[in-house]
Design a protein around this motif. Sequence first.
Motif, PDB file in Angstrom:
ATOM      1  N   ALA A  97       9.037  43.964  46.808  1.00  9.82           N
ATOM      2  CA  ALA A  97       8.007  44.424  48.154  1.00  9.82           C
ATOM      3  C   ALA A  97       8.944  44.723  49.256  1.00  9.82           C
ATOM      4  N   GLY A  98       8.778  45.973  49.363  1.00 11.74           N
ATOM      5  CA  GLY A  98       9.672  46.679  50.404  1.00 11.74           C
ATOM      6  C   GLY A  98       9.032  46.481  51.803  1.00 11.74           C
ATOM      7  N   MET A  99      10.372  46.855  52.578  1.00  6.20           N
ATOM      8  CA  MET A  99      10.009  46.513  54.069  1.00  6.20           C
ATOM      9  C   MET A  99      10.260  48.141  54.783  1.00  6.20           C
ATOM     10  N   LEU A 100      10.017  48.172  55.843  1.00  2.00           N
ATOM     11  CA  LEU A 100      10.341  49.277  56.706  1.00  2.00           C
ATOM     12  C   LEU A 100      11.099  49.008  58.006  1.00  2.00           C
ATOM     13  N   LEU A 120      15.658  51.395  44.789  1.00  2.00           N
ATOM     14  CA  LEU A 120      16.097  50.344  43.923  1.00  2.00           C
ATOM     15  C   LEU A 120      14.884  50.005  43.123  1.00  2.00           C
ATOM     16  N   ALA A 121      13.714  50.387  43.378  1.00  2.00           N
ATOM     17  CA  ALA A 121      12.372  50.192  42.358  1.00  2.00           C
ATOM     18  C   ALA A 121      12.623  51.239  41.444  1.00  2.00           C
ATOM     19  N   LYS A 122      13.092  52.435  41.669  1.00  2.00           N
ATOM     20  CA  LYS A 122      13.089  53.502  40.709  1.00  2.00           C
ATOM     21  C   LYS A 122      14.463  53.160  39.675  1.00  2.00           C
ATOM     22  N   LYS A 123      15.428  52.656  40.536  1.00  4.47           N
ATOM     23  CA  LYS A 123      16.687  52.535  39.486  1.00  4.47           C
ATOM     24  C   LYS A 123      16.525  51.452  38.421  1.00  4.47           C
ATOM     25  N   PHE A 124      15.731  50.531  38.778  1.00  8.59           N
ATOM     26  CA  PHE A 124      15.354  49.206  37.830  1.00  8.59           C
ATOM     27  C   PHE A 124      14.123  49.274  37.250  1.00  8.59           C
ATOM     28  N   LYS A 125      13.296  50.266  37.512  1.00 13.15           N
ATOM     29  CA  LYS A 125      11.978  50.382  36.891  1.00 13.15           C
ATOM     30  C   LYS A 125      10.971  49.209  37.133  1.00 13.15           C
ATOM     31  N   VAL A 126      10.992  48.604  38.319  1.00  9.95           N
ATOM     32  CA  VAL A 126      10.274  47.292  38.452  1.00  9.95           C
ATOM     33  C   VAL A 126       9.036  47.693  39.142  1.00  9.95           C
TER      34      VAL A 126
END
Length: 172
Positions: A97-100, A120-126
């Motif tokens: 869950a991201g933040m800004l 990080l979501a792209k790197k870890f494919k989560v």
Amino acid sequence: MSGYGLDDQFHLSNVLEKNLQKKGYDVDVINASVSGDTTQGGLNRLNWLVENQKIDVVVLCLGANDMLRGIQPSLIKKNLNTILELLINKKKKILLAGMLSQGTFGKEYKDNFDNIYPELAKKFKVSFLPFLLDGVALKPEYNLADGKHPNSKGVNLISKNLEKKLIGLIVN
């Protein structure tokens, strides 16, 4: 989210668990957050948490307090990266869950912080929720008087946003 300033019944973990159970999902949501926690604090507790609890899915939503303290985005990213590596090695399903960032520390800080989560979501494919506080941030009717922490109405909106992503992880 630890539930800062709210009665237990309005803590995100309790609201989320109740809402998912109403939809027929047999889940127990464990609130492993600590009020004011940083990515370093979460990293320090992580092994204890995953070793001492039966956990299938982790909602990782750390970093907001780091940002509010002006901690360098590179350190925040490093901590989150380590947390994600540990969770993946433990074969946990993850919802990041991201933040800004607010603009307090300038455009460069904001840009660097805001890029952490999608990278990080792209790197870890989560599984990824780009902004945990979507629809809640900067809206007085959904926040406590401090303007930073959600009230019970805000928690309900956050829960609905998380539920959409979590159901996919729970059933797969």
